[in-house]
Design a protein around this motif. Structure first.
Motif, PDB file in Angstrom:
ATOM      1  N   GLN A 191       0.833  -1.194   0.000  1.00 56.60           N
ATOM      2  CA  GLN A 191       0.000   0.000   0.000  1.00 56.60           C
ATOM      3  C   GLN A 191       0.869   1.246   0.000  1.00 56.60           C
ATOM      4  OE1 GLN A 191      -3.018  -0.099   2.948  1.00 56.60           O
ATOM      5  NE2 GLN A 191      -3.737   1.982   2.598  1.00 56.60           N
ATOM      6  N   LEU A 192       0.419   2.245  -0.741  1.00 57.16           N
ATOM      7  CA  LEU A 192       1.160   3.489  -0.867  1.00 57.16           C
ATOM      8  C   LEU A 192       0.994   4.324   0.389  1.00 57.16           C
ATOM      9  CD1 LEU A 192       2.844   5.183  -2.935  1.00 57.16           C
ATOM     10  CD2 LEU A 192       0.692   6.373  -3.461  1.00 57.16           C
ATOM     11  N   ILE A 193       2.119   4.792   0.917  1.00 59.95           N
ATOM     12  CA  ILE A 193       2.120   5.679   2.076  1.00 59.95           C
ATOM     13  C   ILE A 193       2.370   7.086   1.551  1.00 59.95           C
ATOM     14  CG2 ILE A 193       3.148   6.162   4.319  1.00 59.95           C
ATOM     15  CD1 ILE A 193       4.167   3.259   4.325  1.00 59.95           C
ATOM     16  N   VAL A 194       1.397   7.980   1.689  1.00 58.11           N
ATOM     17  CA  VAL A 194       1.483   9.334   1.135  1.00 58.11           C
ATOM     18  C   VAL A 194       2.012  10.273   2.196  1.00 58.11           C
ATOM     19  CG1 VAL A 194      -0.360   8.924  -0.519  1.00 58.11           C
ATOM     20  CG2 VAL A 194      -0.934   9.749   1.744  1.00 58.11           C
ATOM     21  N   PRO A 195       2.678  11.365   1.779  1.00 58.21           N
ATOM     22  CA  PRO A 195       3.185  12.334   2.769  1.00 58.21           C
ATOM     23  C   PRO A 195       2.074  13.002   3.562  1.00 58.21           C
ATOM     24  CG  PRO A 195       4.227  12.643   0.636  1.00 58.21           C
ATOM     25  CD  PRO A 195       3.116  11.702   0.422  1.00 58.21           C
ATOM     26  N   GLU A 196       0.988  13.394   2.861  1.00 55.60           N
ATOM     27  CA  GLU A 196      -0.140  14.033   3.509  1.00 55.60           C
ATOM     28  C   GLU A 196      -1.417  13.433   2.957  1.00 55.60           C
ATOM     29  OE1 GLU A 196       0.115  18.180   2.890  1.00 55.60           O
ATOM     30  OE2 GLU A 196       1.936  18.460   4.088  1.00 55.60           O
ATOM     31  N   PRO A 197      -2.417  13.205   3.790  1.00 54.84           N
ATOM     32  CA  PRO A 197      -3.683  12.656   3.267  1.00 54.84           C
ATOM     33  C   PRO A 197      -4.418  13.682   2.429  1.00 54.84           C
ATOM     34  CG  PRO A 197      -3.884  13.190   5.600  1.00 54.84           C
ATOM     35  CD  PRO A 197      -2.439  13.384   5.250  1.00 54.84           C
ATOM     36  N   PHE A 198      -5.124  13.197   1.409  1.00 48.33           N
ATOM     37  CA  PHE A 198      -5.885  14.077   0.521  1.00 48.33           C
ATOM     38  C   PHE A 198      -7.174  14.506   1.209  1.00 48.33           C
ATOM     39  CE2 PHE A 198      -3.734  11.135  -2.552  1.00 48.33           C
ATOM     40  CZ  PHE A 198      -2.735  12.035  -2.897  1.00 48.33           C
TER      41      PHE A 198
ATOM     42  N   TYR B  47       7.501  10.233   7.171  1.00 47.90           N
ATOM     43  CA  TYR B  47       6.200   9.598   7.006  1.00 47.90           C
ATOM     44  C   TYR B  47       6.311   8.176   6.475  1.00 47.90           C
ATOM     45  CZ  TYR B  47       6.541  10.163   1.933  1.00 47.90           C
ATOM     46  OH  TYR B  47       6.921  10.063   0.623  1.00 47.90           O
ATOM     47  N   ALA B  48       7.407   7.836   5.787  1.00 54.13           N
ATOM     48  CA  ALA B  48       7.555   6.520   5.159  1.00 54.13           C
ATOM     49  C   ALA B  48       8.065   5.453   6.114  1.00 54.13           C
ATOM     50  CB  ALA B  48       8.491   6.616   3.966  1.00 54.13           C
ATOM     51  N   ASN B  49       8.586   5.844   7.271  1.00 53.06           N
ATOM     52  CA  ASN B  49       9.162   4.874   8.205  1.00 53.06           C
ATOM     53  C   ASN B  49       8.042   4.283   9.061  1.00 53.06           C
ATOM     54  OD1 ASN B  49      10.748   3.343   9.853  1.00 53.06           O
ATOM     55  ND2 ASN B  49      12.117   5.006  10.453  1.00 53.06           N
ATOM     56  N   VAL B  50       7.364   3.293   8.507  1.00 54.64           N
ATOM     57  CA  VAL B  50       6.230   2.669   9.174  1.00 54.64           C
ATOM     58  C   VAL B  50       6.331   1.162   8.987  1.00 54.64           C
ATOM     59  CG1 VAL B  50       3.723   2.429   9.255  1.00 54.64           C
ATOM     60  CG2 VAL B  50       4.736   4.667   8.881  1.00 54.64           C
TER      61      VAL B  50
END
Length: 1167
Positions: free
Chosen positions: A278-285, A380-383
């Protein structure tokens, strides 16, 4: 080591070459990198199958991806035109060469994920980017985020209501104009700056245009449709280049999200796997780019390995989560770096240290919901897929005077890590870890905090600093010879003993932090050397044959040299004088000079003991601690199955085999026959009543008789078969067997004898049933507790034979009840008959194998016999079937404490505290029943006192003492319990000593005073005992029910009237044969014969087997001149073994008074 490659376009090759050139420029010219041996490398192929549900960042854009592993770029994929299709096929491969032969490299493989970054690049060949003078260049290329949400709301309103809304008002709003003006001002400033450096911008723009044209060749091949449309409309590449150069917008790639790929499945010998990331986005739309939750954007990836990993045994994983450090002092601030090192035992020395360098100073109250990867920037990507658990109930708190819930809720600074580290443990490594935990039960965690170096400080701050300041802030690496900056070297000794319990794979702990202490780290955790500050290394130099000590300070070396010089100068002077004195002394030699005692070296001064470690506290006095979580994929000790426990318990409990249905005794055969006949007669009576009822309802002319009725029901045939079996029993035991030589007359005589015997047995059975009653006398279930209370009373007053009779009577009527056998076992333990008690417990477990009290007491007796394996089996089985029993967990804790099993101790104590106030558990009858000597009402509801109460009721005195040794806060009650133990052991003097201390610490409460009276009465001091009893009776806080105190007090009182009143109170609360008999004796002393007869009659109704009671009834009847009743009572007294010689003499004396010549024969029974 990692080596990556990819099948990419020329642009990708050009970019990779550039990155390599930049890396080469950074390296100094003198250093040369060694060549990497790739013979043992394994190739991992990562294939991006497709993009799914991707949201465009531009109105028309290309999409591509870049992959990183361990900070190394593996390349990028070709650009693909992003369409409206939910699935966009890619089919691009990345190659990763990795060393899978080393355990340390395997740890990195499963700890560092593959990071797939998704980028989008605008499609400048599309019609959407045609120049429009009415809009700015930025509005052409990028979706306006401020209008998109408004437009979506308007469209939704129009769809629901059917009205049309003009959008001009929204576009021409004042807020919109202000935004446009602000943008215009910014653009104007940029243009002014651009005019000053026009030459540089033109050259850079031309270079960029050339690069974009060269790099777009491969992308044009993959997207032929886009190139065809551009040629049809007559748009040339030069025009596109001009428009882009003139436009304010810079067409660059944009990172739209990141996907994380975990390579852990390879450890479990998988050759390939496919996964949706799943794509992890910097900020939610928050606009029209929002998508449904059921269709998340992401990529489909297939990962394969050239040579699947194979191991001789199944590998185990050790996952360590470093949470945070709480209650930090002010010296630990944001200007410092924080490194952790956990030293784990392993066969491979390179696999021993677990180093974490990503500690952040945090003051935000919000916490991260997911655990993070180490060695990756915390963005944000380090999950990870592991959720962070902040529930304090799941944490074992080893920090004194700290409530974790309050600490977590306070908004105070902390050092936050929130990182998970994985380690592969093969067979040798797993056994080494198990041996270390079993030996030390702890592991040492080192913490190194130091001021940040120049490398971590921004460049702007570097320029402002002077050279002198730069010299002060130097490297903190301890391996070099540089000077150290201010630092803190701390440690935390992790308690991991709970991992030694069978089946436990996870533990989360809170451990206090102290200063590093080398001796304590070695003693508690087996740490030999510190990682951050290793000891000095001694090297032997062959040329000089000297030992060179590394890492020694220059000051120490200079001091040693100066000391050597000074010593040398003094030695030379002394040597000259010694030579001169030798010449003189050689002439005169005495015997004393031959003794070399004075020339022995002096005794060395003892080294001072090292200072202990210091605990860390914050400015408010709260101890500093760290929270960690350690989890294994398999437990160190395998969990035992319930079936195995059951089978093993069957071996321990010696269950008697079922008795075969064959009669070997003459008396048993006759008894069996009579019982069968009795049951037949009962059924005949029952069927006859049914027959009479049915006959009364029937109005037929010809009514069947009872025999015909039984034949129709099938009962008659069953009775015939039963009587045939009874006849066979009678023939086999009462008569001689038939012989072949017998004639017909002898046969008839034999049958006649059988019939006569059968009729005789039937008549005897009928006679007993008519005299006693058709129903056999059975003890009702409600009276079991009463008889048990009678037995307790007889035990406490010292009549053990009578108590034994009561227990045997209970067993006679309820032999299948395991509780009765357990009570009898406790009684035998109080008598000191341990083997008989053990046999009773075996009988109880044979009736009910999971009887918790019997299993617990059986385990205690086995532990005292040092049969530890069987004892542990019984205790574990008890707790498996009764997991909420607090007393059982404490007993298991005491057992593990005796055998020095700290892992079992920790888990047992944790479970006991967990279920201490559990409302779901209900106490059984044995736990609720109080003893007559002492009471548990004054004991606190702690785990150790609850276990002490249960163990004292089970008469396990040594285990009670061990439990009370863990509970020293309530000193007075502890002494009271010890006094009870001494009383049961008949050590009355020691009991009085403990009672004196109990009075001092707890006060003169009624349990303490009453037990003091019991001790004085047992010592033969009735006056002192009566004084204590009267104090209890005169107090206001006494309970209503004090049965034993009433009996003892009435026995030693001189006032018969007061004694009788006290006994009547006892009869009111608990009417027993003994209390009624004591009341009868009191009335008899007052010559109230009718009241005495009534009391003795009540006693006989409760228990007709007491000979003394029948004797008193005989005496009363003689005094009342009821001679026939007196003779009957005296006969029953003799039958039940009257043992009161004084009473017998009184009966004979009273009989002699009534004797006359007419009734002399009648009174012979009393003589």
């Amino acid at each position: 080591m990692v080596k990556g490659s990819t099948k990419i376009s020329k642009k990708g090759e050009h970019s990779s070459k550039k990155s390599e050139e930049k890396q080469e420029q950074k390296l100094p010219s003198t250093t040369q990198l060694p060549e990497i041996d790739t013979t043992n490398f394994n190739e991992i192929t990562v294939t991006i199958e497709s993009y799914q549900n991707m949201v465009p960042a531009y109105r028309s854009s290309y999409i591509f991806s870049k992959i990183q592993f361990g900070g190394i770029d593996l390349g990028e994929s070709p650009k693909i035109l992003l369409t409206d299709d939910p699935i966009l096929l890619a089919d691009h491969e990345f190659k990763l060469k990795y060393n899978t032969e080393s355990l340390s490299e395997l740890d990195k493989l499963i700890t560092n994920p593959l990071i797939v970054k998704i980028f989008q690049f605008p499609n400048l060949d599309s019609e959407i980017f045609v120049e429009d003078t009415s809009k700015s260049e930025e509005d052409k290329l990028i979706l306006d985020q401020s209008l998109s949400s408004v437009e979506s709301a308007i469209s939704l309103y129009e769809a629901l209501t059917g009205d049309t809304v003009e959008k001009v008002d929204f576009l021409a709003s004042p807020s919109r104009e202000k935004k446009l003006k602000a943008k215009g001002k910014k653009n104007g400033k940029k243009e002014k700056k651009g005019n000053k450096n026009s030459s540089t911008t033109k050259s850079s723009g031309n270079k960029h245009a050339k690069k974009s044209n060269n790099d777009s060749k491969t992308s044009q091949k993959s997207s032929k449709k886009g190139s065809k449309t551009s040629h049809k409309k007559g748009v040339s590449k030069e025009s596109i280049g001009k428009t882009t150069s003139k436009a304010v917008f810079d067409a660059t790639e944009k990172e739209t999200g990141v996907c994380i790929l975990d390579l852990m499945p390879f450890i479990f010998e998988k050759s390939s796997f496919t996964e949706f990331l799943q794509l992890i986005v910097p900020e939610p739309f928050c606009d029209d780019r929002m998508i449904r939750y059921s269709y998340p954007p992401g990529i489909v990836v297939t990962v394969s390995i050239e040579k699947p990993l194979t191991f001789t045994c199944k590998p185990k994983l050790l996952n360590i989560t470093f949470d945070s450090i709480y209650n930090i002092p002010s010296i630990m601030n944001e200007e410092m770096e924080y490194h952790l090192c956990l030293t784990l035992p392993s066969v491979d020395q390179t696999h021993q240290y677990i180093l974490i360098k990503d500690g952040n100073y945090s003051t935000f109250p919000e916490r991260i919901n997911h655990k993070q990867w180490p060695n990756i920037s915390k963005d944000y990507a380090n999950v990870t897929l592991y959720r962070a658990d902040y529930d304090p109930n799941t944490i074992k708190n080893y920090v004194d005077k700290v409530e974790l819930q309050n600490t977590f809720e306070r908004n105070q600074p902390r050092i936050e890590f929130n990182l998970i580290k994985r380690n592969v443990l093969l067979k040798d490594g797993f056994l080494a870890f198990f041996d270390h935990i079993r030996k030390f039960r702890r592991v040492v965690l080192e913490i190194h905090a130091f001021k940040k170096t120049d490398e971590t400080v921004p460049e702007s701050s570097k320029k402002s600093k002077s050279k002198s300041k730069v010299k002060e802030v130097t490297s903190v690496e301890t391996t070099g010879n540089e000077k150290l900056s201010p630092y803190l070297h701390l440690m935390a000794v992790l308690e991991l003993s709970s991992l030694l319990y069978p089946g436990v794979t996870k533990t989360k702990i809170a451990i206090p932090i102290t200063t590093f202490h080398e001796q304590e780290a070695h003693l508690y955790g087996g740490l030999e050397n510190s990682y951050f500050f290793p000891p000095a290394v001694k090297v032997f130099d062959k040329s000089t044959s000297k030992v060179i000590v590394g890492k020694k300070d220059k000051k120490e070396r200079s001091k040693s040299k100066e000391s050597k010089k000074s010593k040398g100068s003094k030695d030379t002077k002394k040597s000259k004088k010694a030579k001169e004195s030798k010449k003189k002394k050689t002439e005169k030699i005495d015997d004393e000079d031959l003794n070399l005692k004075s020339k022995l070296p002096p005794t060395p001064t003892p080294e001072p003991p090292p200072e202990p470690s210091i605990k860390l506290y914050d400015e408010h006095g709260n101890p500093t601690f760290i929270v960690l979580e350690i989890e294994l994929t398999e437990s160190l000790i395998e969990r035992r199955k319930i079936d195995d426990l059951h089978n093993s318990l069957r071996e321990v409990v010696q269950i008697k085999p079922p008795i075969p249905k064959v009669v070997f005794d003459n008396q048993a055969a006759i008894k069996l026959c009579r019982n069968i006949l009795q049951e037949i007669i009962k059924e005949l009576n029952r069927y006859y009543t049914v027959y009479t009822e049915q006959k009364s309802l029937c109005f037929c002319e010809k009514q069947a008789d009872f025999i015909t009725y039984m034949k129709r029901c099938g009962i008659y045939q069953n009775y015939l078969l039963t009587l045939m079996q009874i006849s066979s029993f009678i023939a086999s035991f009462k008569l001689n067997l038939l012989e072949e030589s017998m004639n017909q007359q002898q046969h008839q005589n034999f049958v006649e004898d059988i019939f006569r015997r059968l009729i005789t047995e039937t008549n005897e059975t009928l006679h007993k049933m008519t005299v006693i009653g058709r129903n056999t006398v059975k003890l009702p279930k409600t009276s079991f507790n009463s008889v048990l209370f009678f037995a307790q009373e007889a035990t406490e007053i010292g009549n053990l034979d009578l108590a034994d009779k009561y227990y045997l009577e209970i067993l006679h009527h309820g032999s299948k009840n395991a509780d009765h056998w357990f009570n009898y076992a406790v009684f035998n333990l109080q008598r000191g008959q341990f083997e008989k008690a053990f046999m009773c417990l075996q009988e109880a477990l044979s009736r009910k194998i999971y009887h918790k009290n019997s299993l617990l007491l059986n385990g205690i007796l086995l532990a005292e016999k040092r049969r530890l394996v069987e004892a542990e089996l019984c205790l574990l089985t008890t707790m498996v079937h009764q997991p909420r029993w607090v007393e059982g967990w404490v007993v298991l804790y005491l057992f593990y404490k005796d055998v020095e099993n700290e892992g079992g101790m920790d888990l047992s104590l944790e479970m006991a505290l967990k279920f201490l106030d559990d409302p779901r558990y209900k106490d059984d009858a044995f736990s609720k029943r109080e003893d007559l000597i002492w009471t548990s009402s004054i004991c606190p509801k702690t785990i150790y006192f609850k276990a002490s109460i249960l163990l004292l009721k089970m008469r396990a005195y040594s285990w009670v003492e061990n439990a009370l040794a863990c509970e020293l806060k309530h000193t007075g009650i502890v002494h009271y319990m010890l006094a009870v133990i001494c009383y049961y052991r008949k050590r009355y003097e020691h009991s009085l000593e403990h009672l004196e201390k109990a009075r001092f610490f707890h006060g003169s409460d009624y349990p303490v005073v009453s037990l003091t009276g019991h001790c004085y009465l047992a010592l033969g001091k009735p006056e002192q005992a009566l004084y204590e009893y009267l104090q209890v009776l005169q107090s206001f806080e006494r309970p209503d029910d004090m049965h034993l105190l009433y009996i003892n007090c009435a026995e030693i009182m001189d006032n018969i009237q007061e004694a009788r009143k006290i006994l009547l109170i006892a009869c009111k609360n608990h009417p027993t044969p003994y209390t009624w008999m004591a009341c009868g004796i009191a009335y008899l002393a007052q010559n109230d014969l009718l009241s005495a007869e009534e009391c003795f009659s009540e006693s006989v109704l409760l228990n007709n087997s007491v000979g003394v009671c029948w004797g008193y009834l005989a005496l009363i009847n003689l005094k009342m001149r009821h001679i026939s009743e007196a003779e009957l009572c005296y006969g029953l007294a003799l039958k039940h073994n009257i043992n009161d010689t004084e009473l017998v003499e009184k009966i004979k004396h009273e009989a002699e008074k009534l004797k006359s010549p007419k009734n002399s024969v009648f009174f012979n029974t009393f003589m």
